[in-house]
Design an enzyme around this catalytic site. Structure first.
Site, short mmCIF file in Angstrom:
data_model
loop_
_atom_site.label_atom_id
_atom_site.label_comp_id
_atom_site.label_asym_id
_atom_site.label_seq_id
_atom_site.Cartn_x
_atom_site.Cartn_y
_atom_site.Cartn_z
CG ASN A 9 -1.76 1.21 1.39
OD1 ASN A 9 -1.81 2.05 0.49
ND2 ASN A 9 -2.45 1.32 2.52
CE LYS A 11 -0.30 3.17 4.81
NZ LYS A 11 -0.20 3.26 6.27
CG HIS A 93 -5.92 1.75 5.49
ND1 HIS A 93 -5.44 2.69 6.38
CD2 HIS A 93 -4.90 0.90 5.24
CE1 HIS A 93 -4.16 2.41 6.64
NE2 HIS A 93 -3.81 1.33 5.96
CD GLU A 95 -3.05 5.40 6.91
OE1 GLU A 95 -3.08 5.43 5.66
OE2 GLU A 95 -2.11 4.88 7.55
CD GLU A 165 -3.28 -2.53 7.44
OE1 GLU A 165 -2.20 -2.77 6.89
OE2 GLU A 165 -3.89 -1.46 7.27
N GLY A 171 2.69 2.25 10.96
CA GLY A 171 3.65 3.36 10.84
C GLY A 171 4.39 3.69 12.12
CB SER A 211 5.43 -1.80 12.11
OG SER A 211 5.03 -0.47 12.42
P1 13P Z 1 3.14 0.43 7.76
O1 13P Z 1 3.66 -0.85 7.14
O2 13P Z 1 3.86 1.64 7.28
O3 13P Z 1 3.03 0.31 9.24
O4 13P Z 1 1.62 0.62 7.21
C1 13P Z 1 0.74 -0.44 7.28
C2 13P Z 1 -0.47 -0.12 6.52
O5 13P Z 1 -1.23 0.77 6.88
C3 13P Z 1 -0.73 -0.87 5.28
O6 13P Z 1 -2.02 -0.64 4.80
#
Ligand code: 13P
Length: 259
Positions: A9, A11, A93, A95, A165, A171, A211
């Protein structure tokens, strides 16, 4: 059907030229048997599709609206995504849930619209740190999973990929302990079995995300209930994503997986 899968992803990162460069590098190096899907930003979907269309990497989008067309300024529909070669879409997601206020009712509409248009949804679920500290992890996962899949029949539900997740792991550099993630995945499988009857939970692909890096993927990948990963930050660099891919393949080749 359950499968080993690694998803990247990207982003809100990568210009078109950066996306082309990353996709070309991945295409050159990914040759194993596990599935790979990349999720570039909307602006780079067409260019990335042109790079990967003849290879084994598949294309996904990071979000969509549930209507097929119409006056929805700023939104993208499943129809328009399919038109540029997208086959998968990330929905729910954290976010989207926490920054853009998406709730389970909206996410459920999107999951249904994706399935109707032959896009496979990756439905994300996961608890926040506070919810985890309050012992609410299973309640949150149950609400998000059952809400997201509301009124979806068995055959369609099989096409859904679930991603666990935990929000506190995204992150932050702090991944869930493999055993902990494994037991949440088991909980998700049991919920699916209970909700749909039979053993649907055993057949749905469930990814871990949060992560992931080349240092922790092997241990996570050795867990029986974890079918693969949804990678954020570490998917932005070709070498690190390939390393993760190779280590996931290695981990899965040593697990009596999916039996
Ligand atoms: P990270 O791998 O940067 O923690 O992000 C995970 C994520 O949100 C994948 O959709």
């Amino acid at each position: 059907m359950r499968e080993v899968l690694l998803a990247g992803n990207w982003k809100m990162n990568k210009t078109i030229s950066e996306s082309i460069e990353l996709a070309a590098c991945l295409k050159q190096s990914i040759s194993g048997s596990s599935k790979v899907i990349i999720f570039p930003p909307f602006t780079a979907l067409t260019s990335v599709y042109d790079v990967i269309k003849e290879g084994k990497i598949e294309l996904g989008a990071q979000n969509m609206y549930f209507e097929e067309y119409g006056s929805f300024t700023g939104e993208v529909s499943p129809l328009l995504l399919a038109d540029v070669g997208v086959r998968y879409v990330i929905l729910g997601h954290s976010e989207r849930r926490h920054i853009f206020g998406e709730d389970d009712i909206l996410i459920n509409k999107k999951v249904k619209a994706a399935l109707k248009n032959d896009l496979r949804p990756i439905l994300c679920v996961g608890e926040t740190l506070v919810e985890r500290q309050e012992g609410l992890t299973e309640n949150v996962i149950e609400r998000q999973l059952i809400g997201g899949l509301d009124s979806i029949m068995n055959a369609a539900a099989l096409k859904v990929i679930v991603a666990y997740e935990p929000v506190w792991a995204i992150g932050t550099g702090i991944n869930a302990k493999p055993e902990e993630a494994n037991s949440v995945h088991k909980f998700i499988r049991n919920l699916l079995n209970k909700n749909y009857g039979g053993n649907l939970g055993e057949e749905v692909t469930i990814l871990y995300g949060g992560s992931i890096n080349s240092g922790n993927i092997e241990e996570l990948g050795r867990m029986e209930e974890i079918d693969g990963g949804l990678v954020g930050g570490a998917s932005l660099d070709c070498r690190s994503f390939i390393e993760i891919y190779k280590k996931l393949e290695r981990a899965k080749s040593t697990v009596a997986w999916g039996e």
